[in-house]
Motif scaffolding. Sequence first.
Motif, PDB file in Angstrom:
ATOM      1  N   PHE A  36       0.815  -1.214   0.000  1.00 32.82           N
ATOM      2  CA  PHE A  36       0.000   0.000   0.000  1.00 32.82           C
ATOM      3  C   PHE A  36       0.852   1.269   0.000  1.00 32.82           C
ATOM      4  N   ASP A  37       2.000   1.244   0.666  1.00 33.80           N
ATOM      5  CA  ASP A  37       2.878   2.418   0.651  1.00 33.80           C
ATOM      6  C   ASP A  37       3.292   2.783  -0.770  1.00 33.80           C
ATOM      7  N   ALA A  38       3.590   1.778  -1.592  1.00 30.72           N
ATOM      8  CA  ALA A  38       3.982   2.021  -2.980  1.00 30.72           C
ATOM      9  C   ALA A  38       2.810   2.564  -3.800  1.00 30.72           C
ATOM     10  N   LEU A  39       1.593   2.278  -3.348  1.00 32.08           N
ATOM     11  CA  LEU A  39       0.399   2.771  -4.035  1.00 32.08           C
ATOM     12  C   LEU A  39      -0.021   4.151  -3.528  1.00 32.08           C
ATOM     13  N   GLY A  40       0.686   4.645  -2.513  1.00 30.33           N
ATOM     14  CA  GLY A  40       0.396   5.971  -1.986  1.00 30.33           C
ATOM     15  C   GLY A  40      -0.634   5.999  -0.872  1.00 30.33           C
ATOM     16  N   TYR A  41      -0.914   4.838  -0.257  1.00 30.24           N
ATOM     17  CA  TYR A  41      -1.899   4.775   0.815  1.00 30.24           C
ATOM     18  C   TYR A  41      -1.227   4.470   2.138  1.00 30.24           C
ATOM     19  N   GLU A  42      -1.418   5.373   3.091  1.00 30.54           N
ATOM     20  CA  GLU A  42      -0.871   5.191   4.432  1.00 30.54           C
ATOM     21  C   GLU A  42      -1.957   4.636   5.340  1.00 30.54           C
ATOM     22  N   SER A  43      -1.602   4.396   6.588  1.00 31.84           N
ATOM     23  CA  SER A  43      -2.513   3.749   7.526  1.00 31.84           C
ATOM     24  C   SER A  43      -3.830   4.505   7.701  1.00 31.84           C
ATOM     25  N   LEU A  44      -3.785   5.821   7.707  1.00 32.23           N
ATOM     26  CA  LEU A  44      -5.011   6.598   7.878  1.00 32.23           C
ATOM     27  C   LEU A  44      -5.985   6.349   6.724  1.00 32.23           C
ATOM     28  N   ALA A  45      -5.471   6.279   5.514  1.00 30.90           N
ATOM     29  CA  ALA A  45      -6.313   6.003   4.349  1.00 30.90           C
ATOM     30  C   ALA A  45      -6.919   4.608   4.448  1.00 30.90           C
ATOM     31  N   LEU A  46      -6.143   3.655   4.945  1.00 30.26           N
ATOM     32  CA  LEU A  46      -6.653   2.292   5.074  1.00 30.26           C
ATOM     33  C   LEU A  46      -7.702   2.194   6.170  1.00 30.26           C
ATOM     34  N   LEU A  47      -7.519   2.950   7.244  1.00 33.35           N
ATOM     35  CA  LEU A  47      -8.541   2.976   8.294  1.00 33.35           C
ATOM     36  C   LEU A  47      -9.841   3.567   7.751  1.00 33.35           C
ATOM     37  N   GLU A  48      -9.733   4.615   6.956  1.00 37.98           N
ATOM     38  CA  GLU A  48     -10.918   5.215   6.344  1.00 37.98           C
ATOM     39  C   GLU A  48     -11.572   4.225   5.379  1.00 37.98           C
ATOM     40  N   ALA A  49     -10.759   3.521   4.605  1.00 39.86           N
ATOM     41  CA  ALA A  49     -11.301   2.503   3.696  1.00 39.86           C
ATOM     42  C   ALA A  49     -12.008   1.414   4.496  1.00 39.86           C
ATOM     43  N   GLY A  50     -11.407   1.003   5.602  1.00 40.42           N
ATOM     44  CA  GLY A  50     -12.040   0.001   6.459  1.00 40.42           C
ATOM     45  C   GLY A  50     -13.371   0.479   6.994  1.00 40.42           C
ATOM     46  N   SER A  51     -13.445   1.750   7.376  1.00 41.26           N
ATOM     47  CA  SER A  51     -14.703   2.319   7.868  1.00 41.26           C
ATOM     48  C   SER A  51     -15.774   2.327   6.779  1.00 41.26           C
ATOM     49  N   LEU A  52     -15.371   2.650   5.559  1.00 43.48           N
ATOM     50  CA  LEU A  52     -16.321   2.621   4.446  1.00 43.48           C
ATOM     51  C   LEU A  52     -16.838   1.212   4.197  1.00 43.48           C
ATOM     52  N   VAL A  53     -15.945   0.236   4.273  1.00 44.72           N
ATOM     53  CA  VAL A  53     -16.348  -1.164   4.093  1.00 44.72           C
ATOM     54  C   VAL A  53     -17.328  -1.572   5.195  1.00 44.72           C
ATOM     55  N   GLU A  54     -17.022  -1.177   6.423  1.00 47.28           N
ATOM     56  CA  GLU A  54     -17.909  -1.510   7.542  1.00 47.28           C
ATOM     57  C   GLU A  54     -19.313  -0.967   7.315  1.00 47.28           C
ATOM     58  N   ARG A  55     -19.399   0.272   6.888  1.00 42.36           N
ATOM     59  CA  ARG A  55     -20.715   0.882   6.655  1.00 42.36           C
ATOM     60  C   ARG A  55     -21.439   0.218   5.489  1.00 42.36           C
ATOM     61  N   GLU A  56     -20.713  -0.030   4.411  1.00 41.93           N
ATOM     62  CA  GLU A  56     -21.350  -0.594   3.224  1.00 41.93           C
ATOM     63  C   GLU A  56     -21.823  -2.029   3.448  1.00 41.93           C
ATOM     64  N   TYR A  57     -21.019  -2.815   4.156  1.00 39.26           N
ATOM     65  CA  TYR A  57     -21.336  -4.231   4.338  1.00 39.26           C
ATOM     66  C   TYR A  57     -22.022  -4.519   5.674  1.00 39.26           C
ATOM     67  N   GLY A  58     -22.172  -3.506   6.527  1.00 39.27           N
ATOM     68  CA  GLY A  58     -22.835  -3.707   7.809  1.00 39.27           C
ATOM     69  C   GLY A  58     -22.076  -4.645   8.730  1.00 39.27           C
ATOM     70  N   ILE A  59     -20.741  -4.511   8.729  1.00 44.32           N
ATOM     71  CA  ILE A  59     -19.893  -5.379   9.553  1.00 44.32           C
ATOM     72  C   ILE A  59     -18.976  -4.526  10.428  1.00 44.32           C
ATOM     73  N   ALA A  60     -18.318  -5.184  11.358  1.00 41.42           N
ATOM     74  CA  ALA A  60     -17.295  -4.533  12.181  1.00 41.42           C
ATOM     75  C   ALA A  60     -15.990  -5.284  11.952  1.00 41.42           C
ATOM     76  N   LEU A  61     -15.066  -4.639  11.271  1.00 37.82           N
ATOM     77  CA  LEU A  61     -13.779  -5.276  10.976  1.00 37.82           C
ATOM     78  C   LEU A  61     -12.849  -5.212  12.180  1.00 37.82           C
ATOM     79  N   ASP A  62     -11.965  -6.173  12.256  1.00 40.02           N
ATOM     80  CA  ASP A  62     -10.914  -6.176  13.258  1.00 40.02           C
ATOM     81  C   ASP A  62      -9.899  -5.114  12.837  1.00 40.02           C
ATOM     82  N   GLU A  63      -9.794  -4.044  13.628  1.00 47.55           N
ATOM     83  CA  GLU A  63      -8.918  -2.931  13.275  1.00 47.55           C
ATOM     84  C   GLU A  63      -7.468  -3.393  13.107  1.00 47.55           C
ATOM     85  N   GLU A  64      -7.048  -4.347  13.906  1.00 48.57           N
ATOM     86  CA  GLU A  64      -5.676  -4.868  13.800  1.00 48.57           C
ATOM     87  C   GLU A  64      -5.462  -5.573  12.470  1.00 48.57           C
TER      88      GLU A  64
END
Length: 88
Positions: A36-64
């Motif tokens: 992901f670093d080579a793609l230009g995505y840092e941890s904050l972007a991935l956390l935001e992506a995870g939050s979007l996935v959680e909302r869209e799929y109605g799930i709670a992802l393991d943050e770790e």
Amino acid sequence: MAGTAFTLDDLKRTLRQAAGVAEGVDLDGDILDTDFDALGYESLALLEAGSLVEREYGIALDEEAVNDARTPRAFIDAVNTHLTSTTA
């Protein structure tokens, strides 16, 4: 959306929503095992992506699991593992 597989196309769409696309990065290329670093995505972007996935799929992802995902393949696997476990 429980029971629906999370795909690379879903991830690319989510990353674009969460953080856009870094200049010079082609998300339509062979990125499945690119860090992901080579793609230009840092941890904050991935956390935001995870939050979007959680909302869209109605799930709670393991943050770790999301934080430990270093490649698109690992992120997709983490989401699909959760989706599979919630439908079993």
